[in-house]
Design a protein around this motif. Structure first.
Motif, PDB file in Angstrom:
ATOM      1  N   MET A 199       0.848  -1.197   0.000  1.00 43.28           N
ATOM      2  CA  MET A 199       0.000   0.000   0.000  1.00 43.28           C
ATOM      3  C   MET A 199       0.882   1.245   0.000  1.00 43.28           C
ATOM      4  N   THR A 200       0.478   2.270  -0.730  1.00 43.79           N
ATOM      5  CA  THR A 200       1.329   3.465  -0.758  1.00 43.79           C
ATOM      6  C   THR A 200       0.661   4.590   0.019  1.00 43.79           C
ATOM      7  N   LYS A 201       1.457   5.179   0.914  1.00 42.39           N
ATOM      8  CA  LYS A 201       0.991   6.358   1.657  1.00 42.39           C
ATOM      9  C   LYS A 201       1.680   7.526   1.022  1.00 42.39           C
ATOM     10  N   GLU A 202       0.920   8.542   0.634  1.00 44.23           N
ATOM     11  CA  GLU A 202       1.612   9.693   0.082  1.00 44.23           C
ATOM     12  C   GLU A 202       1.178  10.969   0.766  1.00 44.23           C
ATOM     13  N   LEU A 203       2.123  11.843   1.032  1.00 50.84           N
ATOM     14  CA  LEU A 203       1.793  13.155   1.582  1.00 50.84           C
ATOM     15  C   LEU A 203       1.234  14.003   0.460  1.00 50.84           C
ATOM     16  N   PRO A 204       0.349  14.951   0.803  1.00 47.43           N
ATOM     17  CA  PRO A 204      -0.097  15.904  -0.214  1.00 47.43           C
ATOM     18  C   PRO A 204       1.117  16.575  -0.853  1.00 47.43           C
ATOM     19  N   ALA A 233      10.654  25.320   4.960  1.00 48.95           N
ATOM     20  CA  ALA A 233       9.538  24.471   5.411  1.00 48.95           C
ATOM     21  C   ALA A 233       9.071  23.589   4.246  1.00 48.95           C
ATOM     22  N   ASN A 234       9.033  24.162   3.045  1.00 47.54           N
ATOM     23  CA  ASN A 234       8.636  23.363   1.872  1.00 47.54           C
ATOM     24  C   ASN A 234       9.667  22.280   1.566  1.00 47.54           C
ATOM     25  N   LYS A 235      10.942  22.615   1.741  1.00 51.81           N
ATOM     26  CA  LYS A 235      12.019  21.636   1.523  1.00 51.81           C
ATOM     27  C   LYS A 235      11.837  20.456   2.494  1.00 51.81           C
ATOM     28  N   LEU A 236      11.514  20.785   3.749  1.00 55.09           N
ATOM     29  CA  LEU A 236      11.277  19.740   4.762  1.00 55.09           C
ATOM     30  C   LEU A 236      10.129  18.840   4.311  1.00 55.09           C
ATOM     31  N   TRP A 237       9.080  19.493   3.834  1.00 55.28           N
ATOM     32  CA  TRP A 237       7.887  18.744   3.407  1.00 55.28           C
ATOM     33  C   TRP A 237       8.253  17.775   2.278  1.00 55.28           C
ATOM     34  N   ASN A 238       9.034  18.277   1.312  1.00 51.86           N
ATOM     35  CA  ASN A 238       9.407  17.424   0.174  1.00 51.86           C
ATOM     36  C   ASN A 238      10.319  16.280   0.604  1.00 51.86           C
ATOM     37  N   ALA A 239      11.244  16.573   1.514  1.00 54.48           N
ATOM     38  CA  ALA A 239      12.109  15.501   2.024  1.00 54.48           C
ATOM     39  C   ALA A 239      11.257  14.471   2.762  1.00 54.48           C
ATOM     40  N   GLY A 240      10.272  14.980   3.519  1.00 49.88           N
ATOM     41  CA  GLY A 240       9.365  14.072   4.241  1.00 49.88           C
ATOM     42  C   GLY A 240       8.566  13.202   3.281  1.00 49.88           C
ATOM     43  N   ARG A 241       8.088  13.800   2.198  1.00 48.72           N
ATOM     44  CA  ARG A 241       7.342  13.035   1.181  1.00 48.72           C
ATOM     45  C   ARG A 241       8.206  11.908   0.623  1.00 48.72           C
ATOM     46  N   PHE A 242       9.475  12.237   0.360  1.00 44.69           N
ATOM     47  CA  PHE A 242      10.386  11.245  -0.210  1.00 44.69           C
ATOM     48  C   PHE A 242      10.578  10.069   0.762  1.00 44.69           C
ATOM     49  N   VAL A 243      10.868  10.390   2.023  1.00 48.17           N
ATOM     50  CA  VAL A 243      11.126   9.320   3.005  1.00 48.17           C
ATOM     51  C   VAL A 243       9.887   8.444   3.181  1.00 48.17           C
ATOM     52  N   ILE A 244       8.729   9.080   3.259  1.00 46.14           N
ATOM     53  CA  ILE A 244       7.501   8.325   3.505  1.00 46.14           C
ATOM     54  C   ILE A 244       7.143   7.447   2.302  1.00 46.14           C
ATOM     55  N   SER A 245       7.356   7.971   1.086  1.00 45.50           N
ATOM     56  CA  SER A 245       7.053   7.129  -0.080  1.00 45.50           C
ATOM     57  C   SER A 245       8.079   5.990  -0.189  1.00 45.50           C
ATOM     58  N   THR A 296       7.122  20.239  11.691  1.00 43.64           N
ATOM     59  CA  THR A 296       7.790  19.005  12.136  1.00 43.64           C
ATOM     60  C   THR A 296       6.775  18.026  12.732  1.00 43.64           C
ATOM     61  N   GLU A 297       5.824  18.540  13.498  1.00 42.69           N
ATOM     62  CA  GLU A 297       4.797  17.656  14.103  1.00 42.69           C
ATOM     63  C   GLU A 297       3.974  16.983  13.018  1.00 42.69           C
ATOM     64  N   GLU A 298       3.619  17.771  12.000  1.00 46.04           N
ATOM     65  CA  GLU A 298       2.778  17.239  10.925  1.00 46.04           C
ATOM     66  C   GLU A 298       3.524  16.140  10.143  1.00 46.04           C
ATOM     67  N   ILE A 299       4.773  16.408   9.769  1.00 48.16           N
ATOM     68  CA  ILE A 299       5.532  15.406   8.989  1.00 48.16           C
ATOM     69  C   ILE A 299       5.804  14.167   9.847  1.00 48.16           C
ATOM     70  N   TRP A 300       6.163  14.418  11.118  1.00 47.02           N
ATOM     71  CA  TRP A 300       6.514  13.301  12.006  1.00 47.02           C
ATOM     72  C   TRP A 300       5.311  12.370  12.216  1.00 47.02           C
ATOM     73  N   GLY A 301       4.129  12.983  12.285  1.00 49.62           N
ATOM     74  CA  GLY A 301       2.913  12.156  12.436  1.00 49.62           C
ATOM     75  C   GLY A 301       2.742  11.214  11.249  1.00 49.62           C
ATOM     76  N   HIS A 308       5.410   8.518  11.408  1.00 45.71           N
ATOM     77  CA  HIS A 308       5.071   7.541  12.439  1.00 45.71           C
ATOM     78  C   HIS A 308       4.080   6.507  11.889  1.00 45.71           C
ATOM     79  N   SER A 309       3.000   6.995  11.252  1.00 51.47           N
ATOM     80  CA  SER A 309       2.000   6.026  10.784  1.00 51.47           C
ATOM     81  C   SER A 309       2.532   5.208   9.606  1.00 51.47           C
ATOM     82  N   ALA A 310       3.377   5.814   8.751  1.00 50.13           N
ATOM     83  CA  ALA A 310       3.952   5.046   7.637  1.00 50.13           C
ATOM     84  C   ALA A 310       4.818   3.909   8.176  1.00 50.13           C
TER      85      ALA A 310
END
Length: 896
Positions: A1-6, A583-595, A698-703, A706-708
């Motif tokens: 299953m794939t989890k993707e951030l917006p 903040a956007n860079k963090l979000w994109n890095a977070g998207r990469f790790v989670i995918s 950070t809280e939003e990405i970490w959440g 965590h679930s991924a």
């Protein structure tokens, strides 16, 4: 299953939701609460009392600064396992609030507070407070402040009013509070005393009036000069220096006050300077601080010649009822007529003006309440000298000592209505009753006819009790016993005396303990050009607008990283915008790790083999270095440097280098799982380190992380994680294990090789998509480079099948560009790099362009311009010329 951030981070829909989650989860409350049955007295608390903003105030950058710094301190200590408590609250701000309500009444109802009467006016002020109090606390919440809102206090609430009265009565009973005449700074417009600290002195041009002080029964006179002729009406002596040959003969004689004809003595005092002015001084003890001191020494009477509105009173003879400046004009005209005027001249001097409103304050004698400060100041001095309290930065200790060593008794009465009314009652016989509870009769004679003192206490009297009154003092509450003394006092250096020194003195006096062990002072926030922000300059940056534009995290990060303890910082909206991009860079890095985590389970199952690649080892070693550095910076209060290092690590080491290599490693079944686990662990630690700076993103990405992880085959990574990042453990520094330095050095060599190839490609204008050949002479590093050949090829845009690595090359390849990195030589064949047919015309065109610039600049510099233009501008044009010449030489060399 794939989890993707917006796709993008939407701070607008995130911040409120996250804050509500934190508050609902009880995360702002200290985890070890002395009021709960499971309380453990051995858990260390960490406590900050908020510097209470004015209850009717609006958020400005000063607030944004202290909230960001204090929230960082609280979040860090909460994550370190302390029972962290941040006590919020607001200040009644006597004069500021009263002025706002008065102004409002005048504008809307055309009624003054005197017409309304005290009781009605106070009702209106409470209404105003209820209406606006939520505004500032709402704005503080918006900044992400993790305060315990159930413990919120207000300086006029019942508990704090009880503490204020207790403090006043205790000082009175110890003989440390007295009532007496005192030269105060009187603000005629505000009709109240303002403290020495609330007076600003500005250099201004004034008129200096020279006149004759006639001696009794004589034609002799002493020349005197003043900038306030109207105060002649209150003169009680003329003073000269005892050694002054010009005036020695007049000492002990009688002089005549102009127009009023009062007789006053000529006295001798060493304070008078023979060189300054005429060498003689008029002495007006009731209207000048220096004259006041001389009058005390010589036992001179004090004649006050102004009333509360700065109009001349009954002591001014025929000038009674005139405004101070009108009286100046009239008196001077009369003196001119009487032949007493010598001359007038322009004179630069310092004029005392009120911080609020800017009108000229009048030194006046008035009955006021005072605290005898000497013994309290002594205790305050010792507490910093013996190290019980540490001031950060240390240089402010000198300022603190200097102020306390030269302190005058503290005038604590204010002629206002909004505030803590002085708990003293008078009967017709003039007896005073000082009481903790409102009395019904005079304590001395039993008279029922008593009235309370009209004045209220200086706002700083109540805020001086803030660290302990907010925890329940004078009652020995569980909160007071556990959370007091508090830990840090974080505030602006501009209120070191107003507030910090008074808290220290009050804390020692009433609790016998210092109120906090560390004072951290931040500086002012100025505009991008270093100018102080002011409405008149129109350069005020409104934090609320900035947060709407770029998000709270971006503003917080800018303030925290841009500031150092005790120094002012310059803020530009551009910097905040750059941090929104972070903040956007963090979000994109977070998207990469989670995918990457989600994709782990899509292909054939792969297991973690425990074999680290060089890149894995390098990023882990770099992370451990970072954790050690951040811990050290936090201990030294260098929060800005810590934030900058975390930023550099995430932006450069993690996103620019490790993520790019990880993409390749994940294509290989042997390294896939290990890579994803390393990504997850490093990313988790990075978010934890960054959380105190930028809590929302950070809280939003970490959440999501965590679930991924929980739903993945590497769920063991997150097995001990709590529900929210706000209470996750802060990364603990580990001792180096010995292998790190070698791995870091190896990887840095790879980075240097990649950078030099990239630079050459850019110089030659090679398309990023074009893969080129290379041969490397690696010397002793050939094993390392062979092992890392795929990484080098991928990151430098080389064709891996055309990359050869030798320990040495006997013949240097012909027609190649050579690069040297340490002991490694790299050869890139030019033919493959550039299309020679199209390269020549391109270079010729560039050369032509450079030569036309050279011609233009040489003509300009040989013209009249070189004689007329400013030196800096000429230099700028010369530099441009040198640059174009250098470019032309390089192009010629390439064409050869």
């Amino acid at each position: 299953m794939t989890k993707e951030l917006p796709k993008a981070y939407d701070f607008k829909s995130t911040e409120d939701r996250i804050y509500a989650m934190w508050e609902k989860g009880g995360y702002f409350k200290p985890h070890n609460d002395p009021n709960k049955p499971d309380f453990d007295p051995n858990v260390k608390p960490f406590v900050i009392s908020i510097p209470p903003p004015n209850v009717t105030g609006e958020l400005h950058l000063g607030h944004a600064m202290f909230v960001s710094v204090e929230d960082l301190m609280i979040r860090y200590h909460r994550m370190k396992g302390y029972s962290a408590l941040w006590v919020p609250g607001t200040d009644h701000a006597g004069i500021a609030t009263q002025l706002m309500v008065e102004r409002d009444l005048l504008q809307k109802e055309e009624i003054t507070r005197e017409e309304l009467g005290r009781e009605k006016f106070l009702e209106r002020t409470w209404e105003w407070k209820r209406k606006y109090a939520g505004q500032i606390t709402g704005q503080i919440r918006r900044l992400g402040a993790s305060c315990d809102w159930d413990r919120e206090r207000f300086t006029l609430d019942d508990g704090l009013s009880h503490a204020v009265r207790e403090a006043f009565v205790r000082l009175y009973e110890k003989g440390l509070i007295y009532r007496g005449p005192r030269l105060i700074n009187w603000s005629p417009g505000l009709k109240t005393a303002v403290s020495d600290l609330e007076v600003e002195y500005s250099e201004e041009e004034a008129e200096l009036y020279h006149f004759k002080y006639m001696l009794k029964d004589s034609d002799d006179f002493i020349p005197v000069a003043t900038i306030r002729p109207e105060t002649i009406l209150g003169d009680t002596a003329v003073a000269v220096h005892p050694e002054d040959e010009r005036y020695k003969k007049f000492i002990g004689k009688t002089a005549i006050v102009p127009i009023l004809e009062r007789e006053i003595p000529v006295i001798a005092d060493e304070y008078v300077s023979m060189e300054f002015g005429t060498g003689a001084l008029k002495i007006t003890p009731a209207h000048d601080p220096n004259d006041y001191a001389i009058a005390h020494k010589h036992d001179l009477p004090m004649i006050s010649m102004l009333d509360k509105e700065a109009k001349v009173n009954e002591n001014g003879g025929k000038y009674q009822g005139l405004d101070r400046f009108e009286a100046r004009k009239q008196l001077w005209a009369d003196m001119k007529e009487a032949g007493l005027v010598i001359k007038e001249e322009k004179y630069m001097t310092t004029i005392p003006r009120s911080q609020r409103g800017g009108e000229i304050v009048e030194p006046m004698i008035s009955e006021q309440w005072f605290v005898k400060i000497e013994s309290l100041a002594q205790a305050g001095l010792v507490s910093v000298k013996d190290g019980r309290i540490k001031i950060v930065p240390e240089r402010f200790e000198k300022t603190y000592f200097n102020w306390l060593e030269n302190i005058k008794d503290w005038c604590i009465s204010r002629q206002l209505w909004w505030g803590h009314r002085i708990p003293v009652w008078y009967c017709p016989d003039g007896h005073m009753t000082v009481a903790r509870e409102d009395p019904t009769q005079c304590a001395e004679c039993g008279s029922k006819d008593i009235h309370q003192d009209e004045d209220v206490l200086d706002t700083w009297f109540s805020s001086g009790l803030w660290p302990f009154s907010t925890l329940g003092w004078p009652e020995q509450t569980p909160d007071l016993k556990y959370f007091y003394p508090t830990s840090y006092m974080e505030t602006g250096y501009d209120i070191l005396f107003f507030w910090v020194a008074r808290m220290i003195m009050s804390g020692l006096e009433f609790t016998g303990e210092v109120p906090f062990h560390t004072v951290y002072l931040h500086g002012l926030v100025r505009d991008e050009h270093g100018q102080k922000m002011s409405k008149t300059k129109g350069n005020v940056i409104d934090p609320l607008i900035v947060m709407d534009q770029f998000g709270t995290d971006a503003l917080r990060f800018t303030l925290l990283v841009g500031s150092t303890p005790g120094n002012d910082m310059n803020l530009s909206v551009k910097k905040v915008e750059a941090n929104r991009n972070f903040a956007n860079k963090l979000w994109n890095a977070g998207r990469f790790v989670i995918s990457a985590i989600a994709a782990l389970d899509d292909g054939p199952s792969s297991t973690v083999n425990g074999q680290w690649t060089l890149a894995d080892a390098w990023i882990w070693a770099r992370l451990q270095n970072l954790i050690r550095d951040v811990e050290r910076q936090f201990q030294n209060f260098q929060y800005g440097q810590a934030g900058q290092q975390i930023y550099d690590f995430i932006w450069s080491d993690f996103a620019d280098w490790y993520v790019e290599i990880a993409k390749e490693q994940m294509k290989n079944e042997a390294t896939k799982a290990q890579t994803v686990e390393t990504l997850a662990r490093v990313w988790d630690a990075s978010l934890r380190l960054l959380h105190p700076f930028t809590p929302f993103v950070t809280e939003e990405i970490w959440g999501h992380l965590h679930s991924a992880l929980q739903e993945s085959s590497i769920s063991h990574v997150s097995k001990d994680w709590p529900h929210a990042l706000i209470v996750a453990k802060f990364p603990e520094p580990r001792e180096p294990e010995g292998w790190e330095a070698g791995k870091i050095a190896d990887f840095e060599l790879i980075q240097d090789i990649v950078r030099s190839i990239r630079n050459l490609r850019a110089e030659k204008g090679v398309a990023p998509s074009k893969k080129i050949a290379a041969s490397i002479s690696a010397g002793a590093k050939d094993e390392l480079l062979k092992a890392q050949s795929q990484v080098i090829a991928t990151l430098s845009g080389l064709d891996h099948s055309l990359l050869t690595i030798h320990s040495s090359l006997t013949d240097k390849p012909a027609d190649s560009a050579a690069l040297v990195v340490g002991s490694v030589e790299i050869y890139l064949p030019l033919a493959g790099m550039v299309d020679l047919a199209s390269e020549k015309p391109r270079l010729e065109k560039e050369l032509k362009e450079a030569e036309s610039h050279i011609q233009r600049l040489e003509n300009l510099l040989n013209s009249d311009f070189a004689n007329k233009a400013p030196a800096a501008l000429i230099q700028k044009e010369r530099d441009k010329l040198a640059g174009y010449k250098e470019t032309a030489e390089k192009i010629k060399a390439q064409l050869k």
